[in-house]
Write a protein that holds these residues in place. Structure first.
Motif, PDB file in Angstrom:
ATOM      1  N   ILE A   1       0.845  -1.185   0.000  1.00  0.00           N
ATOM      2  CA  ILE A   1       0.000   0.000   0.000  1.00  0.00           C
ATOM      3  C   ILE A   1       0.884   1.239   0.000  1.00  0.00           C
TER       4      ILE A   1
ATOM      5  N   VAL B   1      -1.915   6.860  -0.578  1.00  0.00           N
ATOM      6  CA  VAL B   1      -3.266   6.358  -0.615  1.00  0.00           C
ATOM      7  C   VAL B   1      -3.889   6.409   0.762  1.00  0.00           C
TER       8      VAL B   1
ATOM      9  N   TRP C   1     -15.500   7.897   4.662  1.00  0.00           N
ATOM     10  CA  TRP C   1     -14.878   6.731   4.028  1.00  0.00           C
ATOM     11  C   TRP C   1     -15.866   5.986   3.130  1.00  0.00           C
TER      12      TRP C   1
ATOM     13  N   LYS D   1     -15.075   5.556  -0.790  1.00  0.00           N
ATOM     14  CA  LYS D   1     -15.016   4.221  -1.391  1.00  0.00           C
ATOM     15  C   LYS D   1     -15.903   4.181  -2.618  1.00  0.00           C
TER      16      LYS D   1
ATOM     17  N   GLU E   1      -4.046  -2.351  -6.169  1.00  0.00           N
ATOM     18  CA  GLU E   1      -3.692  -1.735  -4.889  1.00  0.00           C
ATOM     19  C   GLU E   1      -4.941  -1.225  -4.180  1.00  0.00           C
ATOM     20  N   TRP E   2      -5.852  -0.710  -4.951  1.00  0.00           N
ATOM     21  CA  TRP E   2      -7.083  -0.172  -4.370  1.00  0.00           C
ATOM     22  C   TRP E   2      -7.879  -1.239  -3.643  1.00  0.00           C
ATOM     23  N   GLU E   3      -7.955  -2.423  -4.233  1.00  0.00           N
ATOM     24  CA  GLU E   3      -8.692  -3.508  -3.583  1.00  0.00           C
ATOM     25  C   GLU E   3      -8.072  -3.836  -2.230  1.00  0.00           C
ATOM     26  N   LEU E   4      -6.762  -3.835  -2.210  1.00  0.00           N
ATOM     27  CA  LEU E   4      -6.034  -4.110  -0.968  1.00  0.00           C
ATOM     28  C   LEU E   4      -6.258  -3.000   0.057  1.00  0.00           C
ATOM     29  N   THR E   5      -6.119  -1.786  -0.403  1.00  0.00           N
ATOM     30  CA  THR E   5      -6.278  -0.629   0.478  1.00  0.00           C
ATOM     31  C   THR E   5      -7.667  -0.587   1.100  1.00  0.00           C
ATOM     32  N   LYS E   6      -8.662  -0.825   0.268  1.00  0.00           N
ATOM     33  CA  LYS E   6     -10.042  -0.836   0.760  1.00  0.00           C
ATOM     34  C   LYS E   6     -10.174  -1.838   1.895  1.00  0.00           C
ATOM     35  N   ASP E   7      -9.651  -3.018   1.654  1.00  0.00           N
ATOM     36  CA  ASP E   7      -9.724  -4.089   2.643  1.00  0.00           C
ATOM     37  C   ASP E   7      -9.043  -3.686   3.948  1.00  0.00           C
ATOM     38  N   VAL E   8      -7.864  -3.099   3.823  1.00  0.00           N
ATOM     39  CA  VAL E   8      -7.110  -2.721   5.026  1.00  0.00           C
ATOM     40  C   VAL E   8      -7.804  -1.603   5.795  1.00  0.00           C
ATOM     41  N   ILE E   9      -8.185  -0.547   5.110  1.00  0.00           N
ATOM     42  CA  ILE E   9      -8.822   0.576   5.811  1.00  0.00           C
ATOM     43  C   ILE E   9     -10.135   0.136   6.466  1.00  0.00           C
ATOM     44  N   ASN E  10     -10.874  -0.729   5.792  1.00  0.00           N
ATOM     45  CA  ASN E  10     -12.132  -1.222   6.352  1.00  0.00           C
ATOM     46  C   ASN E  10     -11.975  -1.832   7.746  1.00  0.00           C
TER      47      ASN E  10
END
Lengths: 110, 110
Positions: A2, A6, A94, A98, B93-102
DNA sequence: CACAATTACTACGACAGGTAAAGTACTTTT
DNA sequence: AAAAGTACTTTACCTGTCGTAGTAATTGTG
């Protein structure tokens, strides 16, 4: 990995989330971020401590010293009501973010 | 409103997404962002044009002049193969980031 | 017909947040 | 005795965003 650009807007939120569960200090929060993200995000030390300063300056967290009788003295932090309100705002933001970014993303795993 | 710090890491991606659909220029892209996001995100002019410069310097887009015979001359942009590759990376990267921030977000609408 | 609004940029300077590098200080493990 | 881990602090730099302002042409409005 990451990229920091971002997650930039969410470092403060991440810290506040962990402080919701109780008072904590830098090193512990750092480790918790690493664990909770399953090593996918590791916040740099300087980023973390500068975030603490910013959050405290904004009144979102309060600091106090632990009463360790040995070891380097820790600075503990707790979230304030203002901080909680800010955290809630960020959570709502958020969901919106998203949704918006998703409109500009394609799925390539087909 | 979406704060710019949040979307910061995705401005380039947003622009590349719109260039996937064909050549375009600043003003048009700006309007498309506004429309596609339903006014939820409006990219500032200076942000947009500095993103163009950055993207071109990185070889992700190419610029050329339109052949308008009247009006202010437009600078058009098209995405390059390198730019496409970068866009794909960012999507993953976005898919990963979304998952992490969630993991650090709570839902309050209960 | 004058003026505002819209289109289409460019230049400059300020600012905020992230980060590398280095240092301090104490404890535990090897 | 040295290395690794814990727990920070300071400094200086970089990047991206953005406010402000200016240029230049076209189109809409009173």
């Amino acid at each position: 990995m990451i990229s920091s650009d971002v997650i930039r807007g969410y470092n403060d939120t991440i810290i506040l989330y962990l402080l919701l569960e109780g008072e904590s200090y830098g090193y512990e929060i750092s480790k918790n971020i690493k664990e909770l993200s399953e090593e996918k995000y590791i916040m740099k030390e300087t980023t973390l401590y500068s975030a603490f300063n910013r959050l405290e300056a904004n009144g979102f967290i309060e600091s106090f010293f632990g009463d360790e009788t040995f070891g380097k003295r820790r600075t503990y932090y707790r979230i304030t009501p203002t901080g909680l309100a800010y955290y809630k705002e960020k959570c709502e933001e958020w969901e919106l973010t998203k949704d918006v970014i998703n409109r500009f993303i394609k799925e390539w795993n087909v």
